[in-house]
Design a protein around this motif. Structure first.
Motif, mmCIF file in Angstrom:
data_model
loop_
_atom_site.group_PDB
_atom_site.id
_atom_site.type_symbol
_atom_site.label_atom_id
_atom_site.label_comp_id
_atom_site.label_asym_id
_atom_site.label_seq_id
_atom_site.Cartn_x
_atom_site.Cartn_y
_atom_site.Cartn_z
ATOM 1 N N ASP A 197 0.826 -1.203 0.000
ATOM 2 C CA ASP A 197 0.000 0.000 0.000
ATOM 3 C C ASP A 197 0.861 1.254 0.000
ATOM 4 O OD1 ASP A 197 -2.339 -1.412 -0.056
ATOM 5 O OD2 ASP A 197 -2.715 -1.259 2.094
ATOM 6 N N SER A 198 0.270 2.361 -0.432
ATOM 7 C CA SER A 198 1.029 3.599 -0.603
ATOM 8 C C SER A 198 1.637 4.123 0.693
ATOM 9 C CB SER A 198 0.161 4.673 -1.250
ATOM 10 O OG SER A 198 -0.966 4.939 -0.447
ATOM 11 N N GLY A 199 1.153 3.669 1.851
ATOM 12 C CA GLY A 199 1.738 4.102 3.107
ATOM 13 C C GLY A 199 3.096 3.458 3.377
ATOM 14 N N ASN A 200 3.384 2.379 2.700
ATOM 15 C CA ASN A 200 4.655 1.680 2.883
ATOM 16 C C ASN A 200 5.603 2.040 1.750
ATOM 17 O OD1 ASN A 200 3.752 0.265 5.172
ATOM 18 N ND2 ASN A 200 2.785 -1.279 3.886
ATOM 19 N N MET A 201 6.857 2.265 2.090
ATOM 20 C CA MET A 201 7.856 2.566 1.071
ATOM 21 C C MET A 201 8.192 1.320 0.277
ATOM 22 S SD MET A 201 8.959 5.514 0.557
ATOM 23 C CE MET A 201 8.997 7.117 1.250
ATOM 24 N N VAL A 202 8.178 1.448 -1.022
ATOM 25 C CA VAL A 202 8.610 0.369 -1.895
ATOM 26 C C VAL A 202 9.993 0.751 -2.401
ATOM 27 C CG1 VAL A 202 8.155 -0.878 -4.040
ATOM 28 C CG2 VAL A 202 6.240 -0.183 -2.581
ATOM 29 N N ARG A 203 10.951 -0.131 -2.162
ATOM 30 C CA ARG A 203 12.338 0.098 -2.606
ATOM 31 C C ARG A 203 12.475 -0.455 -4.014
ATOM 32 N NH1 ARG A 203 16.474 0.751 0.686
ATOM 33 N NH2 ARG A 203 17.596 -1.021 -0.207
ATOM 34 N N CYS A 204 12.827 0.418 -4.934
ATOM 35 C CA CYS A 204 12.777 0.103 -6.354
ATOM 36 C C CYS A 204 14.132 0.339 -7.022
ATOM 37 C CB CYS A 204 11.714 1.009 -6.972
ATOM 38 S SG CYS A 204 11.515 0.869 -8.726
ATOM 39 N N MET A 205 14.445 -0.501 -8.002
ATOM 40 C CA MET A 205 15.612 -0.299 -8.852
ATOM 41 C C MET A 205 15.099 -0.250 -10.292
ATOM 42 S SD MET A 205 19.026 -2.660 -9.306
ATOM 43 C CE MET A 205 18.174 -4.064 -9.991
ATOM 44 N N ILE A 206 15.653 0.645 -11.096
ATOM 45 C CA ILE A 206 15.239 0.796 -12.491
ATOM 46 C C ILE A 206 16.402 0.405 -13.386
ATOM 47 C CG2 ILE A 206 14.275 2.359 -14.222
ATOM 48 C CD1 ILE A 206 13.575 4.248 -11.801
ATOM 49 N N VAL A 207 16.131 -0.467 -14.360
ATOM 50 C CA VAL A 207 17.170 -0.933 -15.282
ATOM 51 C C VAL A 207 16.722 -0.611 -16.701
ATOM 52 C CG1 VAL A 207 18.584 -2.876 -16.023
ATOM 53 C CG2 VAL A 207 17.638 -2.848 -13.689
ATOM 54 N N ASP A 208 17.453 0.284 -17.350
ATOM 55 C CA ASP A 208 17.115 0.712 -18.706
ATOM 56 C C ASP A 208 18.368 1.281 -19.355
ATOM 57 O OD1 ASP A 208 15.960 2.527 -20.916
ATOM 58 O OD2 ASP A 208 14.161 1.532 -20.133
ATOM 59 N N ASP A 209 18.516 1.086 -20.651
ATOM 60 C CA ASP A 209 19.710 1.588 -21.344
ATOM 61 C C ASP A 209 19.564 3.032 -21.806
ATOM 62 O OD1 ASP A 209 17.774 0.630 -23.184
ATOM 63 O OD2 ASP A 209 19.283 0.442 -24.754
ATOM 64 N N CYS A 210 18.433 3.656 -21.531
ATOM 65 C CA CYS A 210 18.193 5.045 -21.943
ATOM 66 C C CYS A 210 18.348 5.979 -20.739
ATOM 67 C CB CYS A 210 16.793 5.174 -22.535
ATOM 68 S SG CYS A 210 16.356 6.863 -22.968
ATOM 69 N N GLY A 243 23.080 -5.144 -17.487
ATOM 70 C CA GLY A 243 22.889 -6.268 -16.583
ATOM 71 C C GLY A 243 23.902 -6.351 -15.466
ATOM 72 N N LEU A 244 25.153 -6.100 -15.759
ATOM 73 C CA LEU A 244 26.196 -6.169 -14.740
ATOM 74 C C LEU A 244 25.943 -5.163 -13.622
ATOM 75 C CD1 LEU A 244 28.799 -7.590 -13.949
ATOM 76 C CD2 LEU A 244 30.052 -5.878 -15.259
ATOM 77 N N GLN A 245 25.622 -3.919 -14.002
ATOM 78 C CA GLN A 245 25.299 -2.904 -12.994
ATOM 79 C C GLN A 245 24.064 -3.309 -12.190
ATOM 80 O OE1 GLN A 245 24.653 0.725 -15.165
ATOM 81 N NE2 GLN A 245 26.840 1.153 -15.440
ATOM 82 N N ALA A 246 23.061 -3.848 -12.872
ATOM 83 C CA ALA A 246 21.816 -4.237 -12.201
ATOM 84 C C ALA A 246 22.070 -5.325 -11.160
ATOM 85 C CB ALA A 246 20.792 -4.715 -13.225
ATOM 86 N N LEU A 247 22.833 -6.340 -11.519
ATOM 87 C CA LEU A 247 23.126 -7.416 -10.577
ATOM 88 C C LEU A 247 23.911 -6.899 -9.372
ATOM 89 C CD1 LEU A 247 24.006 -10.177 -13.170
ATOM 90 C CD2 LEU A 247 22.052 -10.208 -11.596
ATOM 91 N N ARG A 248 24.888 -6.055 -9.629
ATOM 92 C CA ARG A 248 25.698 -5.484 -8.551
ATOM 93 C C ARG A 248 24.823 -4.643 -7.608
ATOM 94 N NH1 ARG A 248 29.345 -1.873 -11.052
ATOM 95 N NH2 ARG A 248 29.854 -3.684 -12.302
ATOM 96 N N GLN A 249 23.995 -3.782 -8.187
ATOM 97 C CA GLN A 249 23.148 -2.924 -7.358
ATOM 98 C C GLN A 249 22.079 -3.717 -6.610
ATOM 99 O OE1 GLN A 249 21.721 0.707 -9.099
ATOM 100 N NE2 GLN A 249 23.629 1.020 -10.216
#
Length: 170
Positions: free
Chosen positions: A44-57, A82-88
């Protein structure tokens, strides 16, 4: 809504598929199970969702980060390959990774699987994103480990939370 699709049938909660009996409750009654109140999603919007974004743009990364942070999500990382995404993912432990299906020279669908397999005991849930229509990738999305798909034009904090809520608790 064609561009907001969660994969159904894979929830792990009380009920016949889990081998656990369903929880019964009177209308309006709130039952606490394992620290979660039923009737309210952990997403729910009251809880923080921790997000990672992976895109080449880079422009999309900046715009998506700004949009999602403005809508109450915590963007813990952005990656362009992909390498950055896996590391992060290993370092920042996001709840969810938004992964572009077409990462230039890499396959976002393959990266989705690697994020789920190679980032530890609590890997991020994966939501696939694309500028293309969902129908262009329907079979591949269904066969992937992703919890759902969002068209980039429909990206929002509420759309992500809706997919995650349909999927189930973290």
């Amino acid at each position: 809504m064609a561009s907001l699709t969660a994969r159904r049938g894979r929830r792990r909660g009380p009920g016949p598929a889990s081998g656990r009996p369903p929880v019964r409750q009177a209308e309006g009654e709130r039952i606490q199970l394992a620290g979660i109140l039923t009737g309210a999603s952990a997403w729910d919007s009251g809880n923080m969702v921790r997000c990672m974004i992976v895109d080449d743009c880079p422009e999309f990364l900046r715009a998506a980060r700004s949009l999602l942070e403005g809508q109450g999500m915590t963007v813990v990382g952005v990656a362009s390959n992909g390498l950055q995404a896996l590391r992060q993912a290993r370092q920042f432990r996001p709840d969810v990774a938004l992964v572009d299906i077409d990462l230039g020279g890499e396959c976002g669908l393959e990266l989705a699987g690697r994020l789920r397999r190679e980032t530890g005991p609590s890997p991020p849930l994966v939501v696939l994103v694309s500028i293309h229509a969902e129908d262009d990738y329907a079979g591949m999305i269904e066969g992937s480990v992703a919890v759902g798909f969002l068209a980039k034009t429909d990206l929002s904090g509420n759309a992500i939370r809706a997919l995650l809520a349909e999927w189930g608790s973290p």
